[in-house]
Design a protein around this motif. Structure first.
Motif, mmCIF file in Angstrom:
data_model
loop_
_atom_site.group_PDB
_atom_site.id
_atom_site.type_symbol
_atom_site.label_atom_id
_atom_site.label_comp_id
_atom_site.label_asym_id
_atom_site.label_seq_id
_atom_site.Cartn_x
_atom_site.Cartn_y
_atom_site.Cartn_z
ATOM 1 N N ILE A 1 34.222 43.390 45.775
ATOM 2 C CA ILE A 1 35.308 43.790 44.879
ATOM 3 C C ILE A 1 36.239 42.604 44.669
ATOM 4 C CG2 ILE A 1 37.326 45.300 44.610
ATOM 5 C CD1 ILE A 1 35.860 47.326 46.419
ATOM 6 N N VAL A 2 36.563 42.326 43.402
ATOM 7 C CA VAL A 2 37.559 41.320 43.036
ATOM 8 C C VAL A 2 38.739 42.063 42.435
ATOM 9 C CG1 VAL A 2 38.090 39.331 41.581
ATOM 10 C CG2 VAL A 2 35.817 39.552 42.614
ATOM 11 N N SER A 3 39.921 41.770 42.925
ATOM 12 C CA SER A 3 41.110 42.518 42.519
ATOM 13 C C SER A 3 42.186 41.565 42.026
ATOM 14 C CB SER A 3 41.633 43.332 43.707
ATOM 15 O OG SER A 3 42.829 43.992 43.378
ATOM 16 N N VAL A 4 42.644 41.789 40.786
ATOM 17 C CA VAL A 4 43.751 41.018 40.205
ATOM 18 C C VAL A 4 44.950 41.944 40.084
ATOM 19 C CG1 VAL A 4 44.576 39.730 38.210
ATOM 20 C CG2 VAL A 4 42.190 39.504 38.937
ATOM 21 N N THR A 5 46.056 41.562 40.694
ATOM 22 C CA THR A 5 47.218 42.444 40.706
ATOM 23 C C THR A 5 48.459 41.720 40.222
ATOM 24 O OG1 THR A 5 48.419 44.049 42.078
ATOM 25 C CG2 THR A 5 47.893 41.937 43.083
ATOM 26 N N GLY A 6 49.298 42.461 39.509
ATOM 27 C CA GLY A 6 50.549 41.922 39.000
ATOM 28 C C GLY A 6 51.271 42.998 38.226
ATOM 29 N N ARG B 1 29.157 33.784 31.703
ATOM 30 C CA ARG B 1 28.460 32.500 31.844
ATOM 31 C C ARG B 1 27.487 32.521 33.016
ATOM 32 N NH1 ARG B 1 32.733 29.320 32.504
ATOM 33 N NH2 ARG B 1 32.574 29.299 34.775
ATOM 34 N N GLU B 2 27.891 33.168 34.103
ATOM 35 C CA GLU B 2 27.068 33.160 35.330
ATOM 36 C C GLU B 2 26.130 34.359 35.409
ATOM 37 O OE1 GLU B 2 27.073 30.505 36.938
ATOM 38 O OE2 GLU B 2 28.894 29.608 36.102
ATOM 39 N N GLY B 3 26.154 35.235 34.404
ATOM 40 C CA GLY B 3 25.231 36.368 34.377
ATOM 41 C C GLY B 3 25.513 37.416 35.427
ATOM 42 N N VAL B 4 26.794 37.695 35.674
ATOM 43 C CA VAL B 4 27.185 38.679 36.681
ATOM 44 C C VAL B 4 27.452 40.018 35.992
ATOM 45 C CG1 VAL B 4 28.814 39.231 38.533
ATOM 46 C CG2 VAL B 4 28.248 36.835 38.032
ATOM 47 N N ASP B 5 26.798 41.074 36.475
ATOM 48 C CA ASP B 5 26.969 42.423 35.920
ATOM 49 C C ASP B 5 28.145 43.092 36.626
ATOM 50 O OD1 ASP B 5 26.657 44.793 34.600
ATOM 51 O OD2 ASP B 5 24.874 45.428 35.706
ATOM 52 N N VAL B 6 29.189 43.413 35.861
ATOM 53 C CA VAL B 6 30.470 43.807 36.453
ATOM 54 C C VAL B 6 30.881 45.207 36.020
ATOM 55 C CG1 VAL B 6 32.923 43.214 36.628
ATOM 56 C CG2 VAL B 6 31.207 41.400 36.516
ATOM 57 N N ALA B 7 31.434 45.977 36.949
ATOM 58 C CA ALA B 7 32.103 47.242 36.643
ATOM 59 C C ALA B 7 33.594 46.947 36.544
ATOM 60 C CB ALA B 7 31.828 48.268 37.734
ATOM 61 N N TYR B 8 34.174 47.124 35.351
ATOM 62 C CA TYR B 8 35.582 46.828 35.121
ATOM 63 C C TYR B 8 36.425 48.090 35.309
ATOM 64 C CZ TYR B 8 34.135 42.377 33.056
ATOM 65 O OH TYR B 8 33.608 41.122 32.859
ATOM 66 N N VAL B 9 37.537 47.921 36.004
ATOM 67 C CA VAL B 9 38.456 49.037 36.240
ATOM 68 C C VAL B 9 39.867 48.585 35.896
ATOM 69 C CG1 VAL B 9 39.442 50.613 37.951
ATOM 70 C CG2 VAL B 9 37.011 49.985 38.076
ATOM 71 N N ASP C 1 26.840 44.213 40.000
ATOM 72 C CA ASP C 1 26.932 43.159 41.012
ATOM 73 C C ASP C 1 28.257 43.185 41.761
ATOM 74 O OD1 ASP C 1 24.397 42.106 40.359
ATOM 75 O OD2 ASP C 1 25.257 40.993 38.682
ATOM 76 N N LEU C 2 29.319 43.567 41.053
ATOM 77 C CA LEU C 2 30.624 43.660 41.710
ATOM 78 C C LEU C 2 31.561 44.517 40.882
ATOM 79 C CD1 LEU C 2 32.865 41.658 40.136
ATOM 80 C CD2 LEU C 2 31.622 39.876 41.334
ATOM 81 N N LEU C 3 32.667 44.923 41.495
ATOM 82 C CA LEU C 3 33.726 45.665 40.811
ATOM 83 C C LEU C 3 34.898 44.727 40.581
ATOM 84 C CD1 LEU C 3 34.968 49.251 41.463
ATOM 85 C CD2 LEU C 3 36.641 47.397 41.459
ATOM 86 N N PHE C 4 35.441 44.757 39.364
ATOM 87 C CA PHE C 4 36.592 43.932 39.018
ATOM 88 C C PHE C 4 37.745 44.845 38.618
ATOM 89 C CE2 PHE C 4 39.331 41.560 36.140
ATOM 90 C CZ PHE C 4 39.497 40.355 36.808
ATOM 91 N N TYR C 5 38.831 44.783 39.378
ATOM 92 C CA TYR C 5 40.029 45.590 39.111
ATOM 93 C C TYR C 5 41.133 44.691 38.586
ATOM 94 C CZ TYR C 5 44.379 48.127 40.070
ATOM 95 O OH TYR C 5 45.624 48.700 39.966
ATOM 96 N N GLU C 6 41.837 45.187 37.559
ATOM 97 C CA GLU C 6 43.004 44.481 37.023
ATOM 98 C C GLU C 6 44.098 45.494 36.785
ATOM 99 O OE1 GLU C 6 45.640 44.066 33.801
ATOM 100 O OE2 GLU C 6 43.622 44.709 33.225
ATOM 101 N N GLY C 7 45.268 45.278 37.429
ATOM 102 C CA GLY C 7 46.354 46.230 37.240
ATOM 103 C C GLY C 7 47.497 46.027 38.220
ATOM 104 N N LEU C 8 48.255 47.102 38.400
ATOM 105 C CA LEU C 8 49.498 47.030 39.175
ATOM 106 C C LEU C 8 49.281 47.004 40.679
ATOM 107 C CD1 LEU C 8 51.678 49.682 37.277
ATOM 108 C CD2 LEU C 8 52.013 47.200 37.253
#
Length: 294
Positions: free
Chosen positions: A7-12, A31-39, A126-133
């Motif tokens: 899991i990759v998490s971006v918070t702000g 670019r790197e061919g990563v299959d991502v679940a965006y949240v 391949d991974l979960l990407f979260y962006e939010g508070l």
């Protein structure tokens, strides 16, 4: 944390610039061919747009003037941690979308400001990407931060954050300056208690600092540009970071502390590409090794 389901998490906070960071990561993933679940973090608000207006009005009627999008009363912290935990364990979990505008809502046949139904994340991402508070929120009852493999904070200095929010809400959403100022004041206790503490858990923080006068953000006529800013990049753990390489690639940059780089604000996208591409590749390689081992 999970080797198989990272899991990759971006918070702000609102107006901090996390959406711009997400676009940079999308470039890396593509670019790197990563299959991502965006949240999106907005999907874990407790109330839709109309309900939130009613909740704020009810809170004001009770004499409570600090009810905000930032606190636990208006967010599904337990469900967010359940998603992170579930994805880390089995690679799926329950998600939904918050429909921000007419364009998004039309494709779902719903009104703007509403949520889509809950559904399961597709298998085999391949991974979960979260962006939010609240991607690294920790409270008395939840610990979202512990489940993420890479935590990133986006934190403009407070006056710049306010300027960005004032301009976005007035220009894009049509709010008055007075309404936006009221929102900023109402959110402050939750900002201090639930937003700021997250940046103690993030692995990398990006903080944009303007080099023009922002002493009164409420009368600023424009948002300071990237070229009118410096970017502070702080690494929680500097071990394994190739600082000489980064300093060479990010011209006119320097180190202010053993774990901190300062560079021109216009180099933010380049800095993220240089820093996070190898990190993402290591996460994916670790996942692939785990798949082979099984």
């Amino acid at each position: 944390m999970s080797r198989l389901h990272p899991i990759v998490s971006v918070t702000g906070s609102s107006g901090a610039g996390t959406t711009s960071v997400m676009r940079t990561f999308q470039q890396i993933f593509r670019r790197e061919g990563v299959d991502v679940a965006y949240v999106e973090g907005d999907s874990f608000h407790r109330f839709d747009r109309l309900e939130m207006k009613m909740e704020i009005a009810d809170a004001h009627a009770r004499g409570e003037h600090t009810f905000s999008h930032f606190g636990p009363e208006s967010n599904l912290f337990d469900e967010l941690e359940d998603l992170f935990r579930s994805y880390a364990e089995i690679g799926t979990g329950r998600v939904r979308k918050y429909l921000h505008d007419e364009a998004e809502a039309q494709s779902y046949g719903q009104e703007p400001g509403t949520f889509t139904p809950w559904e399961q994340i597709q298998d085999d991402t391949d991974l979960l990407f979260y962006e939010g508070l609240h991607g690294a929120v920790v409270s008395d009852t939840v610990n979202v931060a512990r489940h993420a493999d890479l935590r990133i904070g986006v934190v403009p200095v407070i006056n710049l954050e306010w300027i960005q929010k004032l301009h976005r809400d007035r220009v894009v959403r049509g709010y008055t300056s007075e309404a936006v100022t009221d929102t900023i004041l109402r959110r402050m206790p939750d900002y201090v208690n639930y937003i700021c503490p997250q940046f103690s858990y993030t692995d990398v923080n990006f903080q944009r600092v303007p080099v023009v006068d922002t002493s009164n953000p409420f009368i600023a006529r424009s948002i300071p540009t990237a070229d009118e800013s410096m970017l502070i990049i702080r690494f929680r753990d500097p071990h394994g970071i190739d600082f000489p390489y980064l300093l060479d690639m990010l011209r006119d940059s320097f180190m202010s502390r053993p774990n901190t780089i300062v560079c021109p604000g216009g180099k933010m996208d380049l800095a993220m590409q240089l820093i996070f591409t190898p990190m993402i590749l290591r996460i994916v390689e670790r996942r692939n090794a785990e798949l082979v081992a099984r």
